[in-house]
Scaffold this active site. Sequence first.
Site, mmCIF file in Angstrom:
data_model
loop_
_atom_site.group_PDB
_atom_site.id
_atom_site.type_symbol
_atom_site.label_atom_id
_atom_site.label_comp_id
_atom_site.label_asym_id
_atom_site.label_seq_id
_atom_site.Cartn_x
_atom_site.Cartn_y
_atom_site.Cartn_z
ATOM 1 N N LYS A 257 0.841 -1.204 0.000
ATOM 2 C CA LYS A 257 0.000 0.000 0.000
ATOM 3 C C LYS A 257 0.872 1.249 0.000
ATOM 4 O O LYS A 257 1.854 1.327 0.743
ATOM 5 C CB LYS A 257 -0.882 0.021 1.246
ATOM 6 C CG LYS A 257 -2.057 -0.918 1.159
ATOM 7 C CD LYS A 257 -3.131 -0.576 2.186
ATOM 8 C CE LYS A 257 -4.283 -1.550 2.087
ATOM 9 N NZ LYS A 257 -5.063 -1.409 0.841
ATOM 10 N N ARG A 330 -11.086 -10.701 -0.235
ATOM 11 C CA ARG A 330 -11.995 -11.592 -0.964
ATOM 12 C C ARG A 330 -11.481 -13.028 -0.967
ATOM 13 O O ARG A 330 -12.259 -13.961 -1.079
ATOM 14 C CB ARG A 330 -12.217 -11.041 -2.387
ATOM 15 C CG ARG A 330 -10.985 -10.992 -3.218
ATOM 16 C CD ARG A 330 -11.138 -10.059 -4.410
ATOM 17 N NE ARG A 330 -11.096 -8.642 -4.027
ATOM 18 C CZ ARG A 330 -11.272 -7.628 -4.857
ATOM 19 N NH1 ARG A 330 -11.512 -7.862 -6.140
ATOM 20 N NH2 ARG A 330 -11.217 -6.387 -4.425
HETATM 21 N N1 BES Z 1 -8.621 -3.408 3.056
HETATM 22 C C1 BES Z 1 -8.651 -2.873 1.749
HETATM 23 C C2 BES Z 1 -9.892 -2.017 1.483
HETATM 24 C C3 BES Z 1 -10.047 -0.761 2.302
HETATM 25 C C4 BES Z 1 -9.731 0.455 1.737
HETATM 26 C C5 BES Z 1 -10.600 -0.783 3.555
HETATM 27 C C6 BES Z 1 -9.909 1.613 2.453
HETATM 28 C C7 BES Z 1 -10.761 0.376 4.284
HETATM 29 C C8 BES Z 1 -10.436 1.582 3.726
HETATM 30 C C9 BES Z 1 -8.636 -3.999 0.708
HETATM 31 O O1 BES Z 1 -7.986 -5.153 1.080
HETATM 32 C C10 BES Z 1 -7.941 -3.456 -0.499
HETATM 33 O O2 BES Z 1 -6.780 -3.189 -0.398
HETATM 34 N N2 BES Z 1 -8.657 -3.314 -1.591
HETATM 35 C C11 BES Z 1 -8.120 -2.804 -2.792
HETATM 36 C C12 BES Z 1 -8.442 -3.808 -3.891
HETATM 37 C C13 BES Z 1 -7.778 -3.528 -5.195
HETATM 38 C C14 BES Z 1 -6.295 -3.793 -5.114
HETATM 39 C C15 BES Z 1 -8.396 -4.426 -6.235
HETATM 40 C C16 BES Z 1 -8.786 -1.469 -3.080
HETATM 41 O O3 BES Z 1 -9.985 -1.351 -2.854
HETATM 42 O O4 BES Z 1 -8.085 -0.551 -3.479
HETATM 43 ZN ZN ZN Z 2 -5.877 -5.099 0.658
#
Ligand code: BES
Ligand code: ZN
Length: 476
Positions: A257, A330
């Site tokens: 991230k 997921r």
């Molecule tokens: N845990 C995150 C989603 C999230 C984002 C939760 C902001 C709380 C606040 C999830 O695991 C994630 O990283 N999702 C990505 C998916 C993408 C890489 C397809 C996203 O939503 O950017």
């Molecule tokens: Zn994630």
Amino acid sequence: MTTTNIHTLDHFTGTLLIPVFETSAQHLLPTEFHGVSVPSKVFYGKKDTVYLVEKYDCTHVFIGIGKAPDYKALGTIFRRISAKQKEVFAANTALVVPANCSAAQTEAMISGLYLGTYDLGHFKKNEKHPFLNEGFALQLFAKKDVAATAGKGIKIAKAQSETLRLVDSPPNVATPKYLANWATETGKQYGFKTEVLGREACREKGLDAFLAVGKGSQHEPQFIIMQYTSENANPKTKHVGLVGKGITFDTGGLNIKVAAMVHMKSDMAGGAAVLGAMQLIADLKLPVKVTAIVPACESAVDANSFLPSDVIGSYNGSTIEIIDTDAEGRLILADGLSYLIKNYKPEVVVDLATLTGSAVGTFGYECAALFSNNDEMVQKITQAGNEIGEKSWPLPLWDAYKPDIESDIADVKNWSGKPLAGAITAAKFLEYFTEDHKAWAHLDIAGVAFGDDEFAKSKHATAYGVHLLTKFIENL
Ligand code: BES
Ligand code: ZN
Ligand code: ZN
């Protein structure tokens, strides 16, 4: 904190909490109570106003609640007083329950008072909130018998406080093992069974998608399974299945991230909501059967981490191509859902997860994104949420989005690779693992599980889902 009923205020000394509805005569009549008169010029029950009067050895706290306050607003008003005006609470504290207060309004006020005892400073030397002192009983001055309502309000807030604490705890404390121990201990105390599968047991069962996510972490993944069965269960008793995302920290994995990683201790908020809901369902002794799964692991960066372009297996036998390791939630939910549905066959299934940034982009911090293949569930979940201020709004599961998760090399892929319709395609991925179950709902709570409010300087947990799941199950 417990409650007792009192029938008179004669000879009462201590703190009196007096909720006041705003009346149409607001600028004409003074508020009169217990021999105290407050001129309407300074106080007339307007929402979010408070007026204190010290008289007859009593601290009178007049609390403006507006004309028709909803559940959430009332809860917040009372949480605020409890959290921010601790110094006014004497060992003798009474809440006056107005005659025209509904049961829901009474419940909201009392649960708000209890929630005000929650303190984010878990690692500070803090004094206990006066309501948490040994033997403290909130005295209720009411025309009706509100004992049951008060008891329920406290149980709700107690379960929510546990969820708040789990989510706000740092990831070096709230590890997968910590969540598993919490489930085991709370199950013993409140009356549900807990079984925990560690790495080896998960390997034997073939929970490969779940294990892939936790591969790079020094903390052993824990697949937590909880079962509650009402004492009065019969063959007609409804069986509900719950799954909650329990990523104790989401670094993103090798697709690390680049923004807001610091908030990712909250990535187990769906799991923590399911844990809190289990406590509450058992505490309220709801006449149902509930099987709940929280796949708990940490997504870390290490030589052992899974790679983008890996093809992994899953509990239901399908193969998954990893496009992005940050789409990890997921994967663990896929195994959670298929394990739940195949082994326990619940009639209704709900999963909760901080799944996508896209859900936040779509709805902001206002509501969860709701997906379901069952219109009755959509109606019941939105309705339950509207009653208590845990809102959700439906998004489609159209098959037009299916090609987004079709892979060339494997049965399915974990992301389309395009920054489009992220919450929907994530839900389509989950749907693939629901074994064609006819009553499944998914709540993407990324925008509502962790946020800013008046109760702290930094973002913190909201306990979204604890009450919603419980109310939904109560109304089934
Ligand atoms: N845990 C995150 C989603 C999230 C984002 C939760 C902001 C709380 C606040 C999830 O695991 C994630 O990283 N999702 C990505 C998916 C993408 C890489 C397809 C996203 O939503 O950017
Ligand atoms: Zn994630
Ligand atoms: Zn995540």
